[in-house]
Design a protein around this motif. Structure first.
Motif, PDB file in Angstrom:
ATOM      1  N   SER B  49       0.790  -1.292   0.017  1.00  0.00           N
ATOM      2  CA  SER B  49       0.209   0.007  -0.046  1.00  0.00           C
ATOM      3  C   SER B  49       1.035   1.416  -0.039  1.00  0.00           C
ATOM      4  CB  SER B  49      -0.871   0.170   1.215  1.00  0.00           C
ATOM      5  OG  SER B  49      -0.246  -0.251   2.329  1.00  0.00           O
ATOM      6  N   GLU B  54      -3.745   3.683  -5.427  1.00  0.00           N
ATOM      7  CA  GLU B  54      -4.935   3.399  -5.999  1.00  0.00           C
ATOM      8  C   GLU B  54      -5.497   4.379  -6.701  1.00  0.00           C
ATOM      9  OE1 GLU B  54      -7.983   2.092  -2.499  1.00  0.00           O
ATOM     10  OE2 GLU B  54      -9.029   3.832  -3.657  1.00  0.00           O
ATOM     11  N   ASP B  63      -6.690  -1.268  -7.659  1.00  0.00           N
ATOM     12  CA  ASP B  63      -6.232  -1.147  -6.309  1.00  0.00           C
ATOM     13  C   ASP B  63      -4.691  -0.970  -6.093  1.00  0.00           C
ATOM     14  OD1 ASP B  63      -8.716  -1.736  -5.197  1.00  0.00           O
ATOM     15  OD2 ASP B  63      -8.466  -3.817  -5.408  1.00  0.00           O
TER      16      ASP B  63
END
Lengths: 334, 166
Positions: B49, B54, B63
């Motif tokens: 992440s 995103e 994503d």
């Protein structure tokens, strides 16, 4: 597997990190050891005791799609905390409304609902007939009424037939029960133990139907047999018709005839007969067992629980509304 | 009509599923397979992440997008529906091309199988997807629900109960 939690004890339910914490309190208001309920395991909550909670908890429950059903001191269903709808299907809702608005379309759903309910009542009466109970007169009269269902041209007329079927059925019930008798339906307040159990059971059945509808795209306020009302999620009443004989009544017959519930499990409060807490627990335990009991489903070819059968009934209504398959009610075949 | 990558995916699996989905009749929430896939998705690359962003393309959300190398990462549970997965990802690439990033490529990742697969968008692919877009419009406009396909994978589909209950 998610479960229904029934809370009887007074206490405080709160959000603790990302799960649920229940802190019971004793009679003096003193806090006892807290219990943790993993939120992933909760499908819904039924509140019988007095519960303290704050909006942080309800926000959390709403996000977790957990509905909360409230019952008052007399076990009356008083309302639900209904988490935000998360399955919106505008076109289906339009269809649902369209089917309600046309008398012809509405009857095409309402008739099978009554037929399914009547069939399942007959199943009960026949089951006990095979066990030597004199339910033959009730069976014969109900079968006559069933043959009138297809001729009914208006909802009022259909509801009249339904009322007649139910009256015959209640006469049959007194043949089935060994000790306590029903002696006609009485509600608000229920005048005897059997009526009290039927009221209690029907409310629980209504709420489970509502829960199952919540997890489909159907709108719970638009119904076909019952008139959509302002106060009630009347589609849950429609679907409950099918399942009350199978779920509620069977549980009651068995609990009473096996003497797992007796007259002293009830409390007489000036003409209003209600279950004592111990009795409620006995009932709810048997109820949960019944919901989790499975049968092999004929068209799906797999084992499904009674609880899931309720949801399948919702799917069948969806299929009818989108024109995929005409609605046929669930009829017990055993 | 807005066509999302899910439409493209379902088009390659089952037209009935596509039709139902287009009417808002979604079933993913009932499926344990989907739940499991979600967990795999969330737990497979914990470092990711921070590295990737995103990307919201309006009709599709990617994503994990590696902005520096222009690579779309898409995580899948198994290779059972590989064709559908590939077209879904190629559709992302088409949307990126439309958004002015024609050189983007993609990697399909199967963490439980420890396998990855590179995916590119050719001009033929783009042309094919444009045709698919039109066919999807046509299917979803139909009044009548498309017939059941009765494949062995129906049993694992989250729409199984809805389609087959009687």
């Amino acid at each position: 597997m998610k479960k229904t939690y029934y809370l009887f004890n007074p206490g405080r339910l709160s959000r603790k990190d990302n799960t649920l914490k229940f802190t019971p309190v004793d009679d003096d208001g003193k806090e006892l050891m807290p219990k943790y309920i993993p939120v992933e395991n909760v499908s819904d909550l039924y509140l019988y005791g007095s519960l303290d909670a704050n909006s942080a908890l309800y926000n959390f429950l709403g996000k977790s799609r957990i509905n909360v059903h409230f019952f008052d001191y007399y076990e009356h269903y008083t309302g639900s905390f209904y988490a935000k709808e998360y399955l919106q299907a505008g076109k289906l809702q339009v269809e649902q409304t369209r089917h309600y608005l046309s008398d012809k379309n509405r009857l095409e759903i309402a008739r099978p609902l009554i037929k399914g309910a009547a069939h399942n009542m007959l199943r009960n009466l026949k089951y006990y007939k095979n066990r030597g109970k004199n339910t033959t007169p009730a069976i014969d009269t109900i079968e006559q009424w069933i043959s009138d269902i297809d001729q009914s041209q208006a909802i009022d007329q259909l509801m009249g037939i339904e009322g007649n079927i139910r009256q015959c059925y209640y006469i049959g019930i007194d043949e089935i029960l060994k000790d306590l008798k029903m002696e006609g339906r009485s509600k608000q307040p229920p005048k005897n133990e059997v009526n009290s159990l039927i009221s209690f059971g029907n409310m629980i059945c209504y709420t489970i139907c509502l829960d199952q509808i919540y997890h489909t795209q159907l709108n719970p306020t638009i119904s076909f047999l019952h008139e959509p009302g302002a106060r009630r999620f009347s589609l849950a009443l429609d679907i409950a018709e099918i399942f009350k004989p199978l779920l509620v009544d069977r549980v009651i017959f068995s609990l009473l005839n096996k003497q797992q519930l007796k007259a002293d499990d009830f409390h007489d409060g000036t003409g209003r007969i209600t279950l004592k807490e111990k009795g409620k627990k006995v009932f709810l335990k048997a109820w949960e067992d019944r919901l989790n009991q499975t049968i092999k489903h004929r068209s799906l070819g797999r084992h499904v629980s009674y609880k899931h059968l309720i949801k399948l009934e919702c799917y069948k209504l969806c299929n009818h509304l989108i024109g995929a398959k005409e609605y046929q009610p669930f009829k017990a075949w055993w | 009509m807005i066509i999302t990558a899910t439409h493209i995916n379902y088009y390659h699996i089952c037209h009935r599923k596509l039709w139902l989905f287009s009417r808002g009749i979604q079933m993913e929430h009932t499926s344990e397979v989907v739940e499991e896939a979600k967990l795999i998705h969330e737990s497979s690359y914990p470092q990711r992440s921070s590295k990737y962003t995103e990307l919201d393309l309006g009709v599709a959300k990617i994503d994990f997008y590696d902005e520096k190398n222009k690579v779309v990462h898409e995580i899948k549970k198994s290779r059972k529906m590989e064709t559908a997965h590939q077209w879904q990802v190629k559709y992302y690439l088409l949307l990126l091309r439309r958004a002015g990033v024609p050189e983007a490529t993609a990697i399909l990742e199967y963490p439980t199988l420890k396998k990855t697969m590179e995916v590119f968008l050719s001009d033929d692919d783009a042309h094919y997807l444009e045709e698919v877009e039109q066919e999807i419009e046509q299917i979803t406009r139909q009044e009548k629900v498309p017939e059941k396909i009765n494949k062995s994978f129906c049993k694992k589909c989250s729409y199984y109960d809805l389609c087959w209950v009687e």
